[in-house]
Design a protein around this motif. Sequence first.
Motif, PDB file in Angstrom:
ATOM      1  N   ILE A 201       0.868  -1.185   0.000  1.00 37.06           N
ATOM      2  CA  ILE A 201       0.000   0.000   0.000  1.00 37.06           C
ATOM      3  C   ILE A 201       0.899   1.228   0.000  1.00 37.06           C
ATOM      4  CG2 ILE A 201      -1.817   1.277   1.203  1.00 37.06           C
ATOM      5  CD1 ILE A 201      -2.523  -1.321   2.676  1.00 37.06           C
ATOM      6  N   VAL A 232      -2.240  -1.495  -3.563  1.00 35.18           N
ATOM      7  CA  VAL A 232      -3.229  -0.460  -3.277  1.00 35.18           C
ATOM      8  C   VAL A 232      -2.512   0.884  -3.322  1.00 35.18           C
ATOM      9  CG1 VAL A 232      -4.724   0.544  -1.499  1.00 35.18           C
ATOM     10  CG2 VAL A 232      -4.672  -1.934  -1.834  1.00 35.18           C
ATOM     11  N   VAL A 265      -8.334   0.724   4.129  1.00 32.98           N
ATOM     12  CA  VAL A 265      -7.401  -0.331   3.681  1.00 32.98           C
ATOM     13  C   VAL A 265      -7.547  -1.607   4.495  1.00 32.98           C
ATOM     14  CG1 VAL A 265      -5.725   1.348   2.842  1.00 32.98           C
ATOM     15  CG2 VAL A 265      -5.535   0.489   5.186  1.00 32.98           C
TER      16      VAL A 265
END
Length: 372
Positions: A201, A232, A265
């Motif tokens: 991420i 992500v 997330v």
Amino acid sequence: MRFLMIASFAESLTGFRGPLIAALQAKGLDVHVAAPGLAAGDPVRARLEAQGLTVHDIKMERTGTNPIADLWTMFGLFRLMRRIRPDLVMGYTIKPVIYGTLAGWLARVPRRFALITGLGYAFQQESGRGGMRALVQRLYALALGCVQKVFFQNPDDRDLFRQRGILAADVPSCVVNGSGVDVSGFATASLPEGNTRFLLIARLLGDKGVREYAEAARRIRAGRSDATFAVVGWIDSNPDAIAQSELDEWVRDGVVEYLGKLNDVRPAIAASTVYVLPSYREGTPRTVLEAMAMGRAVITTDAPGCRETVVDGDNGFLVKVKSVDELGAAMLRFLEDPALAVRMGQRSRAIAEEKYDVHKVNAVMLDEMGIR
């Protein structure tokens, strides 16, 4: 007392600084926040106002290098401070620290603080950045000479500032454990069944190690089918951003699964087995702390800010910056011994609770600012 917090990215006020703002409010302070992109009707502005904050939309080019525009930013902050008369001001990231602090000094704000959350693009040691780096360092030194205290998120950054003369010996400083993480909000999640799933991420920047992650994934995928690699994040306006064509190629070739930019997330972390951040340098990476709180083993680099989060061999592995070979080898260890992810994930959670609980981090910051 009135507290003004200045940011260069509006969403960071709700994400990264939300708990700190709440802690300030709990102490009875009248909290104002300022950032670009907070015009009337903006959903981030609405969320901030719903928290009882006074919101100010300011002009600031977050990644721009136009000196005239930056002077106007400082002048706008000066006028804002003369109007609202804060008792304390704090900026974080490069431009809010530099121009917010200088404006606060000019406006005679009694107590001025700076939060160094990382060094950013201008400090990376690539060719062509020398002039920018020198200018940023001179401006930093000027601004930090006007504060009562500087907060750092890792000891390496403070040492670097001292060594380069950016932070004078007589300027007080404090190292805190990053931005902290809400260990109750990021609760432990069971590991998923099936294939080992790695997750990254980040803003999609070269300095985050995104290319190394994709290349390691490509190599592993070529020989094994029991691993998947998720990403992500989003393509930023930063000069170091990954090209859209690169990302499209990785997805087209089945190297990574791109999940886009997520407001929450936690589902992505819960669906992962191991969290990976091959960053070149951080303040303290918030995403790593969130993954640790949810009980995930971590692979990250032996770099400032990153190395503080992992005890090598205990809650994850540290690898050399930019080394695809070491990164891939660390990933393979989890494929060859699935029990590692369980054991290391449990250790990550324990470390998050002990060291990175956001309430503990914020209590230190408020005490260091004299807010009791």
